[in-house]
Design a protein around this motif. Structure first.
Motif, short mmCIF file in Angstrom:
data_model
loop_
_atom_site.label_atom_id
_atom_site.label_comp_id
_atom_site.label_asym_id
_atom_site.label_seq_id
_atom_site.Cartn_x
_atom_site.Cartn_y
_atom_site.Cartn_z
N MET A 160 0.82 -1.22 0.00
CA MET A 160 0.00 0.00 0.00
C MET A 160 0.85 1.27 0.00
SD MET A 160 -3.09 -0.54 -0.47
CE MET A 160 -3.51 1.18 -0.24
N ASN A 161 1.96 1.27 0.75
CA ASN A 161 2.82 2.46 0.75
C ASN A 161 3.39 2.73 -0.64
OD1 ASN A 161 2.41 2.87 3.47
ND2 ASN A 161 4.20 1.70 4.09
N ALA A 162 3.80 1.67 -1.32
CA ALA A 162 4.31 1.82 -2.69
C ALA A 162 3.21 2.32 -3.62
CB ALA A 162 4.86 0.49 -3.18
N LEU A 163 2.00 1.87 -3.37
CA LEU A 163 0.87 2.26 -4.20
C LEU A 163 0.61 3.77 -4.08
CD1 LEU A 163 -1.18 0.74 -6.01
CD2 LEU A 163 -2.76 0.85 -4.10
N TYR A 164 0.67 4.28 -2.85
CA TYR A 164 0.48 5.72 -2.67
C TYR A 164 1.58 6.51 -3.40
CZ TYR A 164 -3.03 4.82 0.93
OH TYR A 164 -4.15 4.41 1.60
N PHE A 165 2.79 5.93 -3.42
CA PHE A 165 3.90 6.60 -4.11
C PHE A 165 3.62 6.72 -5.61
CE2 PHE A 165 7.82 6.22 -6.57
CZ PHE A 165 8.56 7.28 -6.09
N LEU A 184 -0.91 -4.38 -15.88
CA LEU A 184 -1.30 -4.37 -17.28
C LEU A 184 -1.48 -2.94 -17.79
CD1 LEU A 184 -2.29 -5.81 -19.88
CD2 LEU A 184 -4.58 -5.82 -18.85
N PHE A 185 -2.24 -2.12 -17.04
CA PHE A 185 -2.51 -0.76 -17.49
C PHE A 185 -1.27 0.13 -17.44
CE2 PHE A 185 -7.03 -1.78 -16.20
CZ PHE A 185 -7.49 -1.86 -17.51
N ILE A 237 -5.88 5.64 -20.67
CA ILE A 237 -5.47 4.46 -19.90
C ILE A 237 -5.02 4.80 -18.48
CG2 ILE A 237 -3.74 2.60 -19.77
CD1 ILE A 237 -4.02 2.19 -22.71
N PRO A 238 -4.30 5.93 -18.24
CA PRO A 238 -3.94 6.26 -16.84
C PRO A 238 -5.14 6.35 -15.90
CG PRO A 238 -2.64 7.57 -18.34
CD PRO A 238 -3.64 6.84 -19.19
N PHE A 239 -6.32 6.73 -16.43
CA PHE A 239 -7.50 6.78 -15.57
C PHE A 239 -7.90 5.38 -15.11
CE2 PHE A 239 -7.74 10.69 -18.08
CZ PHE A 239 -7.94 11.63 -17.09
N PHE A 240 -7.69 4.38 -15.97
CA PHE A 240 -7.95 3.00 -15.56
C PHE A 240 -6.93 2.56 -14.50
CE2 PHE A 240 -10.50 2.99 -19.35
CZ PHE A 240 -11.50 2.07 -19.07
N SER A 241 -5.70 3.04 -14.64
CA SER A 241 -4.69 2.74 -13.62
C SER A 241 -5.10 3.31 -12.27
CB SER A 241 -3.33 3.31 -14.04
OG SER A 241 -2.89 2.74 -15.25
N PHE A 242 -5.60 4.55 -12.29
CA PHE A 242 -6.05 5.16 -11.03
C PHE A 242 -7.26 4.42 -10.46
CE2 PHE A 242 -8.45 8.50 -8.69
CZ PHE A 242 -7.52 8.73 -7.70
N CYS A 273 -7.73 1.26 -10.72
CA CYS A 273 -7.16 0.06 -10.09
C CYS A 273 -6.61 0.38 -8.70
CB CYS A 273 -6.05 -0.52 -10.97
SG CYS A 273 -6.63 -1.29 -12.49
N ILE A 274 -5.98 1.55 -8.58
CA ILE A 274 -5.44 1.96 -7.28
C ILE A 274 -6.58 2.11 -6.27
CG2 ILE A 274 -4.27 3.83 -6.05
CD1 ILE A 274 -2.57 4.26 -8.52
N ILE A 275 -7.68 2.73 -6.70
CA ILE A 275 -8.84 2.87 -5.81
C ILE A 275 -9.37 1.50 -5.41
CG2 ILE A 275 -11.24 3.67 -5.68
CD1 ILE A 275 -10.48 6.01 -7.44
N PHE A 276 -9.45 0.58 -6.36
CA PHE A 276 -9.94 -0.76 -6.08
C PHE A 276 -9.05 -1.48 -5.07
CE2 PHE A 276 -9.90 -5.33 -6.99
CZ PHE A 276 -11.24 -5.63 -6.81
#
Length: 547
Positions: A328-333, A396-397, A407-412, A414-417
Motif C-alpha cells: 500500500m505504501n508503494a501504491l500511494y507513491f 497491465l494498465f 489508460i492512466p485513468f484506468f490505472s487510477f 485500479c489503485i482505488i480498487f
C-alpha cells in the motif's frame, strides 16, 4: 384456527433441538474447580452503552487517528520542510546543501518513524501487564505530545534535528499505541459486537489519514509559513484522550484475570454492557482465570517456542508481515506519477488523492457493518484476494498507459480498487483477528511479536523499494501480487473463523494443528503446576503448556 403438528414430526423436532443443545454444550469451556461445563453460548444484553462508545471513540482517537494523521502529515509540506533544512544549514555553515544531502536528510526524517515504532513495540507486553490497556494508552500520549512539540517548534528553533527527533517520538507512539487499543476494544465489547467495535479503530485510522491530507491543502495549513501548525495539530487528539479516557473503567478482563479485582471487574462490566446481572460474564472470566492461574508467566522467547500456541504465533507473524508487504505504501507513491501522466494539474492531483483516502474510509465503514455478519476470515480472503486481482490489472494498465491518453485513468481506478480491498480486510480486520487468537496470558506478548515483525518489514520495505522499483519498473507490483496471493492461500488453509466465539473456544480450534490431543495430553512441567492441583486441572494444562 389451531394447527397441530404430527406426533412423529414433533418428536423429531424435539430430538433435533436436544441434539443441537448437546452439540453447543460440547464447545463450552470446563471450569476446573467444578468439573462442569460453563454455559456461555449466548450473550444477553447486546446494548451499546455510553461508556462503550466513549472508550471506543476516545481510545481510538488518541492512538489510531493520531497514527493515521502522522503518516500523511509529512506529504503536503515536504517541499517547504526541505527548504527549511537548506536554509538552516546555510545559516549555520555558510553554504547550502546539495540535492543529495537534502534528499538524505528528508529520507531520514520520514523513515526514522519506522525505527521508533520498532522501539515502541518492545515494551508493550510489560506495560500492558502493569498498567493495563487503558493505562498504556494514556502513557503513550506523552510521546505524541513530545513529537508534536518538537516538530512544531523546529522552524522557530532553526533546528532540523528537532524535526527528526519529533518524527522518532511519533514512531514510538505508533508502535506503542497500536496493540493496547486493539486489546482494549476486543476485551470491553460484547462478543456479538466485538468485530464492529474493533473496526472503529480502523475507521478512525482512515479519518486521521484524510484529516492530514485536508489540513495539508495550501488553502489551509499546507503553506510555507503555516506548516509547523500542521504538525502541532497532532497534540489535540492526544489532549482529548488524556481528558476523557480516564473517566471510563479499565478492561474487565484485565481487572479480574490479571489483578484479581472481582468487584472492579463487575462494576466495569455493568458500565460497558449496560446491565445489572453480569454473573454470566464474570463466570466466564473466572473460568479463564482459574485455568491460567497454574501457568507461569510467559516471556516472548518461551511464547515463540511454545507448542501450545505455535500456529497462532505463526499466523500473527504472517498476517502482520503480509499486511506491510501488501504494497500500500508503494501504491500511494505511484498515485501522483500516474495522474501526472494523465496530464492533470497538481491541485487536482492533491484533491484526487484525498478522494482515494475517502474511498478507503467508506470501505472501512462498510467493513464495520459487515464484520460481525460475514466474519473475519471472509473479509481477509476478499481483501488480500482483491488486492492481488487489482495488482494484476494495474501492472497491465501501467505497461499500456502510453498507448492512449485515457489508460492512466484506468490505472487510477485500479489503485482505488486495491485501496478499497485493503481497507475492507487487511487494514483493520487483521488486528482484530490477531487479538482474538489468544487468551489473556498470551495476548500482550503475542501481539508484541506480531507488531515487531510488522514494523520491521515496514522499515525494510522502505529501504528496499527504491531498488526494487529501479530494477523492475512497472512490474514491481507483481511482487506484491504474489505476496497477497500467498497470504490468501494461508488464510484459507490455516485461519479458522473467530466470529461469535470465546477466546477459549478460538484457542481450542488450533489444538489439532498444534498437535495437542485430549487423548494423549502432554505432561506439564512440575514448575507449571501448583501443589494440590486437581487431576482435571492437570489434564487441562497441557493445552497451554510451554514446549
Amino acid at each position: 384456527m389451531k394447527l397441530e403438528m404430527p406426533a412423529e414430526s414433533n418428536n423429531n423436532l424435539n430430538m433435533d433441538t436436544q441434539q443441537q443443545g448437546n452439540n453447543n454444550n460440547m464447545d463450552q469451556p470446563i471450569d476446573p474447580d467444578t468439573n462442569q461445563k460453563t454455559d456461555i453460548s449466548k450473550d444477553k444484553g447486546q446494548t451499546i452503552t455510553t461508556t462503550l462508545v466513549i472508550a471506543t471513540l476516545f481510545g481510538s482517537l488518541g492512538s489510531s487517528f493520531t497514527h493515521g494523521y502522522s503518516i500523511t502529515m509529512v506529504n503536503s509540506p515536504a517541499t517547504y520542510v526541505q527548504e527549511f533544512y537548506n536554509q538552516t544549514w546555510l545559516a549555520r555553515y555558510g553554504e547550502p546543501l546539495d540535492c543529495n544531502s537534502i534528499t538524505l536528510l528528508w529520507s531520514i526524517t520520514v523513515s526514522i518513524a519506522s525505527i521508533g515504532s520498532i522501539f515502541g513495540t518492545l515494551p508493550v507486553a510489560p506495560l500492558v501487564k502493569v498498567l493495563g490497556s487503558k493505562g498504556t494508552l494514556l502513557l503513550n500520549n506523552g510521546f505524541t505530545l513530545l513529537g508534536a512539540l518538537f516538530m512544531a517548534a523546529a522552524e522557530s528553533a532553526s533546528s532540523y534535528e528537532m524535526m527528526i527527533i519529533g518524527r522518532f517520538f511519533c514512531g514510538i507512539h505508533s508502535g506503542l499505541g497500536r496493540i493496547p487499543i486493539v486489546m482494549l476494544l476486543t476485551e470491553i465489547s460484547p462478543r456479538k459486537l466485538r468485530g464492529a467495535v474493533g473496526q472503529i479503530n480502523g475507521i478512525l485510522y482512515g479519518v486521521g489519514l484524510i484529516t492530514a491530507q485536508v489540513l495539508g491543502l495550501k488553502e489551509l495549513l499546507g503553506e510555507k509559513h503555516r506548516w509547523s501548525f500542521l504538525f502541532g495539530f497532532m497534540a489535540i487528539p492526544a489532549l482529548l484522550q488524556l481528558c476523557v479516557l480516564p473517566i471510563v473503567p479499565e478492561s474487565p478482563r484485565y481487572l479480574l484475570i490479571d489483578k484479581n479485582d472481582v468487584v472492579g471487574a463487575e462494576k466495569a462490566l455493568r458500565r460497558y454492557l449496560g446491565k445489572e446481572d453480569v454473573s454470566q460474564e464474570v463466570e466466564e472470566l473466572q473460568v479463564e482465570r482459574r485455568l491460567q492461574a497454574n501457568i507461569q508467566k510467559v516471556s516472548v522467547v518461551k511464547l515463540m517456542r511454545s507448542q501450545a500456541v505455535r500456529w497462532q504465533i505463526i499466523t500473527v507473524i504472517v498476517l502482520n508481515c503480509c499486511r506491510t508487504l501488501s504494497g500500500m505504501n508503494a501504491l500511494y507513491f505511484y498515485t501522483s506519477p500516474i495522474l501526472v501522466n494523465a496530464g492533470m494539474d497538481d491541485n487536482i492531483i492533491l484533491h484526487m488523492t484525498i478522494g482515494l483516502g475517502a474511498a478507503g474510509l467508506v470501505a472501512s465503514i462498510v467493513c464495520g457493518f459487515s464484520i460481525d455478519r460475514c466474519g473475519r476470515r471472509l473479509l481477509l480472503l476478499l481483501g488480500f484476494g482483491g488486492m492481488a486481482v487489482g495488482y494484476a490489472l494495474l501492472t497491465l494498465f501501467l505497461n499500456l498507459q502510453n498507448h492512449a491518453s485515457w489508460i492512466p485513468f484506468f490505472s487510477f481506478a485500479c489503485i482505488i480498487f486495491i485501496n478499497i480491498a485493503f481497507c475492507l480486510g487487511p487494514a483493520a480486520v487483521l488486528f482484530i483477528v490477531c487479538s482474538e487468537l489468544f487468551e489473556q496470558t498470551y495476548r500482550p506478548p503475542a501481539l508484541m511479536i506480531g507488531g515487531f515483525f510488522g514494523w520491521l518489514t515496514n522499515f525494510l520495505l522502505g529501504l528496499l523499494f527504491p531498488f526494487m522499483q529501479k530494477a523492475l519498473r512497472t512490474y514491481v507490483f507483481l511482487v506484491f501480487l504474489v505476496i497477497c496471493l500467498l497470504c490468501t492461500v494461508y488464510v484459507y488453509i490455516v485461519l479458522p473463523e473467530t466470529k461469535d466465539k470465546t477466546f477459549v473456544e478460538i484457542s481450542n480450534s488450533f489444538k489439532e494443528m498444534n498437535k495437542i490431543s485430549d487423548s494423549s495430553p502432554k505432561k506439564p512441567e512440575p514448575d507449571l503446576v501448583a501443589n494440590g492441583t486437581s487431576d482435571h486441572v492437570k489434564k487441562t494444562l497441557f493445552l497451554r503448556n510451554d514446549a
